[in-house]
Design a protein around this motif. Structure first.
Motif, PDB file in Angstrom:
ATOM      1  N   TRP A  84       0.926  -1.185  -0.046  1.00 44.97           N
ATOM      2  CA  TRP A  84      -0.014  -0.126   0.022  1.00 44.97           C
ATOM      3  C   TRP A  84       0.840   1.310  -0.177  1.00 44.97           C
ATOM      4  O   TRP A  84       0.613   2.268  -0.854  1.00 44.97           O
ATOM      5  N   THR A  88       0.548   3.593  -3.358  1.00 47.14           N
ATOM      6  CA  THR A  88      -0.440   4.671  -3.247  1.00 47.14           C
ATOM      7  C   THR A  88       0.323   6.058  -3.349  1.00 47.14           C
ATOM      8  O   THR A  88       1.235   6.449  -2.443  1.00 47.14           O
ATOM      9  N   LEU A  91      -2.093  12.248  -2.594  1.00 52.16           N
ATOM     10  CA  LEU A  91      -3.229  13.016  -3.146  1.00 52.16           C
ATOM     11  C   LEU A  91      -3.489  14.314  -3.025  1.00 52.16           C
ATOM     12  O   LEU A  91      -2.726  14.960  -1.834  1.00 52.16           O
ATOM     13  N   GLN A  96      -8.728  14.958  -1.071  1.00 52.23           N
ATOM     14  CA  GLN A  96      -8.626  14.003   0.053  1.00 52.23           C
ATOM     15  C   GLN A  96      -9.817  14.022   0.757  1.00 52.23           C
ATOM     16  O   GLN A  96     -10.179  12.746   1.203  1.00 52.23           O
ATOM     17  N   ALA A  99     -11.469  11.241  -1.231  1.00 46.49           N
ATOM     18  CA  ALA A  99     -10.938   9.765  -1.133  1.00 46.49           C
ATOM     19  C   ALA A  99     -11.171   9.294   0.520  1.00 46.49           C
ATOM     20  O   ALA A  99     -11.182   8.082   0.443  1.00 46.49           O
ATOM     21  N   GLY A 103     -12.977   6.030   1.152  1.00 42.27           N
ATOM     22  CA  GLY A 103     -12.018   5.020   2.059  1.00 42.27           C
ATOM     23  C   GLY A 103     -13.012   4.438   3.282  1.00 42.27           C
ATOM     24  O   GLY A 103     -12.959   3.336   3.502  1.00 42.27           O
TER      25      GLY A 103
END
Length: 142
Positions: A84, A88, A91, A96, A99, A103
């Motif tokens: 991850w 990743t 951002l 954010q 996201a 998430g």
């Protein structure tokens, strides 16, 4: 020929003896006689030791499975975190909030799926054959 002996028992022990005698359809004297004979038997200690050995063996196997499961869990988590963090990208500030919302949705879906698996008695760790774990020492997987 039998000799008589008077003994005194605590009331709770006498109740257990009486209950067992009733269940087994035996006299209380025969229950006590069998218990004393077992206690005085020279092989009684051997039987107790064998019983302890079986229990210890079972506990050892359970500990080995637990050790295996904890090792697999730690390795799985470490591998996921490494993956991850590696893929990743950061951002931008304006993305954010979206996201984080996405998430939370994904996490809720994950928790629901986990709950379903646990209710069904399914376990990811039990899906991994022990032979695979024995082939590769923990810490060398990438």
């Amino acid at each position: 020929m039998r000799d008589r002996m008077n003994v005194y028992f605590p009331p709770e022990l006498l109740k257990q003896i009486s209950d067992l005698a009733d269940r087994k359809n035996l006299s209380r004297s025969s229950i006590v006689e069998a218990a004393v004979a077992s206690f005085l038997s020279p092989d009684g200690a051997d039987r107790r030791e064998a019983a302890f050995t079986r229990r210890l063996d079972r506990l050892s196997r359970q500990m080995q499975r637990l050790e295996r499961d904890v090792g697999l869990t730690a390795e799985t988590l470490a591998l996921f975190i490494r993956f991850w963090l590696t893929i990743t990208p950061p951002l931008p500030n304006d993305a954010q909030a979206a996201a984080q919302l996405k998430g939370r949705e994904r996490f809720e879906g994950f928790v629901e799926a986990l709950g379903r698996r646990l209710q069904k008695g399914q376990s990811f760790l039990r899906e991994i054959p022990e032979e695979i774990v024995r082939q590769e020492p923990v810490g060398e997987a990438d």
